[in-house]
Design an enzyme around this catalytic site. Sequence first.
Site, PDB file in Angstrom:
ATOM      1  N   GLU A  97       3.902   1.589  -8.303  1.00 51.46           N
ATOM      2  CA  GLU A  97       3.652   2.733  -7.424  1.00 51.46           C
ATOM      3  C   GLU A  97       3.641   2.289  -5.967  1.00 51.46           C
ATOM      4  O   GLU A  97       3.362   1.133  -5.667  1.00 51.46           O
ATOM      5  CB  GLU A  97       2.287   3.355  -7.769  1.00 51.46           C
ATOM      6  CG  GLU A  97       2.364   4.673  -8.511  1.00 51.46           C
ATOM      7  CD  GLU A  97       2.832   5.855  -7.641  1.00 51.46           C
ATOM      8  OE1 GLU A  97       3.598   5.644  -6.675  1.00 51.46           O
ATOM      9  OE2 GLU A  97       2.417   6.973  -7.939  1.00 51.46           O
ATOM     10  N   ARG A 163      11.109   6.609   5.305  1.00 46.76           N
ATOM     11  CA  ARG A 163      11.097   5.791   4.072  1.00 46.76           C
ATOM     12  C   ARG A 163      11.795   4.454   4.281  1.00 46.76           C
ATOM     13  O   ARG A 163      11.461   3.464   3.647  1.00 46.76           O
ATOM     14  CB  ARG A 163      11.810   6.525   2.931  1.00 46.76           C
ATOM     15  CG  ARG A 163      11.070   7.735   2.396  1.00 46.76           C
ATOM     16  CD  ARG A 163      11.683   8.157   1.059  1.00 46.76           C
ATOM     17  NE  ARG A 163      11.275   9.479   0.633  1.00 46.76           N
ATOM     18  CZ  ARG A 163      10.147   9.762  -0.022  1.00 46.76           C
ATOM     19  NH1 ARG A 163       9.299   8.803  -0.298  1.00 46.76           N
ATOM     20  NH2 ARG A 163       9.861  10.993  -0.373  1.00 46.76           N
TER      21      ARG A 163
END
Length: 175
Positions: A97, A163
């Site tokens: 994650e 990102r």
Amino acid sequence: MAENVRVMLSEEDVTKRIRELGAEISKDYEGEELVVVGILKGAAFFSTELAKRITVPVYMDFMATGSYGSGTVSTGDVKIKKELDLDVTGKNVLVAEDIIDSGNTLSFLLKYFEDKGVKSIRLATMLDKPDRREVDVHVDYTGFTIPDEFVVGYGLDYDQKYRNLPYIGVMEFDD
Ligand code: IMP
Ligand code: MG
């Protein structure tokens, strides 16, 4: 409102820590094989960079979950947007994650993999924000524990932006 990103963890910090985690994971799974499941899109970079540093045989897969809209606060309502491709029954699964915030996503995923009859399930996260935890989840491998600030980069987004930053930074807003 102007947006600015302040560096919190440099590219070197992140790269070094991922190598360390990879070494630790390789040792823990010696003699075994492993399915690394990256959670899209946030863990796209972390999961692949981590997998590169693991020396036991690795299978890679990806899932997408959603709990966030375009804001910065979790809704607590997790759903699967992209299913697994591999059959993980009887396999060692390592979920990768980007960040653990409320813990809702991970606690949902833990149950999801247990229901699939995996051999083992562990969790690796690049970042942990323990101050924000709503659900108690055990994390096996943590890159960095950070304060309660909204971060972007290395896969993490603010409204789908940032990102691709090679470092992790804090979002700052001023007008
Ligand atoms: P949780 O279910 O609340 O633990 O939320 C996990 C997900 O929320 C992460 O996988 C991220 O996509 C998103 N998230 C939580 N905190 C941040 C942050 O500081 N920056 C960007 N995304 C975040
Ligand atoms: Mg996100």
